[in-house]
Design an enzyme around this catalytic site. Structure first.
Site, PDB file in Angstrom:
ATOM      1  N   MET A  91     -16.956 -15.352  -7.884  1.00 37.98           N
ATOM      2  CA  MET A  91     -15.495 -15.306  -7.846  1.00 37.98           C
ATOM      3  C   MET A  91     -14.923 -14.286  -6.873  1.00 37.98           C
ATOM      4  O   MET A  91     -13.770 -13.890  -6.978  1.00 37.98           O
ATOM      5  CB  MET A  91     -14.950 -15.026  -9.254  1.00 37.98           C
ATOM      6  CG  MET A  91     -15.408 -16.032 -10.293  1.00 37.98           C
ATOM      7  SD  MET A  91     -15.089 -17.741  -9.814  1.00 37.98           S
ATOM      8  CE  MET A  91     -13.385 -17.883 -10.263  1.00 37.98           C
ATOM      9  N   HIS A 110     -17.098 -26.114  -6.024  1.00 37.08           N
ATOM     10  CA  HIS A 110     -15.697 -25.851  -6.319  1.00 37.08           C
ATOM     11  C   HIS A 110     -15.218 -26.927  -7.291  1.00 37.08           C
ATOM     12  O   HIS A 110     -15.479 -28.119  -7.062  1.00 37.08           O
ATOM     13  CB  HIS A 110     -14.891 -25.893  -5.014  1.00 37.08           C
ATOM     14  CG  HIS A 110     -13.437 -25.613  -5.203  1.00 37.08           C
ATOM     15  ND1 HIS A 110     -12.944 -24.348  -5.429  1.00 37.08           N
ATOM     16  CD2 HIS A 110     -12.361 -26.442  -5.212  1.00 37.08           C
ATOM     17  CE1 HIS A 110     -11.633 -24.407  -5.560  1.00 37.08           C
ATOM     18  NE2 HIS A 110     -11.248 -25.678  -5.435  1.00 37.08           N
TER      19      HIS A 110
END
Ligand code: GRF
Length: 197
Positions: A91, A110
Site C-alpha cells: 500500500m 489492483h
C-alpha cells in the site's frame, strides 16, 4: 533456470499466500523473499510458516523522507536478487526511480478492471457508478500509478445490494486465481494477457 520472486506486502498477504503456494513442482519460479513496509503485517508470519525468507522496513520510521525509506527497502530486496517483484496488497506508492530498477519485471494486482478506478476505494466507486461488473487486474508496474501493461483480468458481477465489502469478498478469490496464473505465464517469458470470468 528458476526465476527468483520477491513479494511485497503491507497487510494480511492473502495474495502472497496464493502466489507462494503456486510456486511448486515444475513451476518456473520460486519465492525468495516476502518484504513488508509494516513489521506487524500478518502476512509476514504466514510467509515464515511457509518457509519463505521475510524482512520488514517500517516506513513510519522515515517520516516524510520517501527516498530514505525506499533506500532502506531496497537493501533486503537487492540482497534477495529477485528476477521478478510482485506487489501484493502493498500500500505504499513507489517512486519512478524505485520502479525503474525493476522495469519490465515488477507486477501488481489492483482490485478493479483497469483502466477503471485507479487508486483507492475501487469497489465503492464501481458500485456508486452502477457498474454491472467489477474485478481485478494484474499489470506491469510503471512510473504512473496503476497504469502499466495489463497481464490479466478477472471479472465478477456486481449484484443488487452489494456493499464494498461484499464485492471485495467476491473479487478476492478471483485475485487468488488470477495472480498465480499470470505469474506462472510471466515467469515463462509469456506476456499474453489472461482473462478469467
Ligand atoms: C486486495 O484487495 C488486493 O487487490 C489489494 O489489497 C487487498 C488485500 O490484499 N492490492 P492481500 O490480502 O493483502 O493480498
Amino acid at each position: 533456470m528458476t526465476r527468483r520472486v520477491a513479494i511485497l506486502i503491507s497487510g494480511g498477504g492473502s495474495n502472497m499466500v496464493a502466489l507462494v503456494r503456486s510456486m511448486t513442482g515444475d513451476h518456473p519460479a520460486r519465492p525468495v523473499l516476502v518484504l513488508s513496509n509494516d513489521p506487524a503485517a500478518g502476512g509476514l508470519e504466514k510467509a515464515r510458516d511457509m518457509g519463505v525468507e521475510v524482512a520488514a522496513v517500517d516506513h513510519r520510521a522515515f517520516g516524510r523522507d520517501r527516498a530514505a525509506f525506499e533506500a532502506a527497502l531496497l537493501q533486503p530486496l537487492l540482497e534477495a536478487a529477485p528476477d521478478i517483484v510482485c506487489l501484493a496488497g502493498f500500500m505504499r506508492i513507489l517512486s519512478p526511480d524505485f520502479v525503474a530498477r525493476f522495469e519490465g519485471r515488477m507486477l501488481n494486482i489492483h482490485p478493479s478492471l483497469l483502466p477503471l478506478y485507479k487508486g483507492l476505494d475501487t469497489h465503492a466507486r464501481a458500485i456508486a457508478a452502477g457498474d454491472k461488473q467489477a474485478g481485478c487486474t494484474v499489470h506491469e508496474v510503471t512510473a504512473a500509478l496503476d497504469d502499466g501493461p495489463i497481464l490479466g483480468q478477472a471479472r465478477v458481477p456486481v449484484l443488487p445490494g452489494d456493499t464494498p465489502e461484499t464485492l471485495a469478498a467476491r473479487v478476492l478469490p478471483m485475485e487468488h486465481r488470477l495472480y498465480p496464473a499470470v505469474l506462472e505465464r510471466f515467469a515463462r517469458g509469456d506476456r499474453t494477457p489472461i482473462y478469467l470470468e
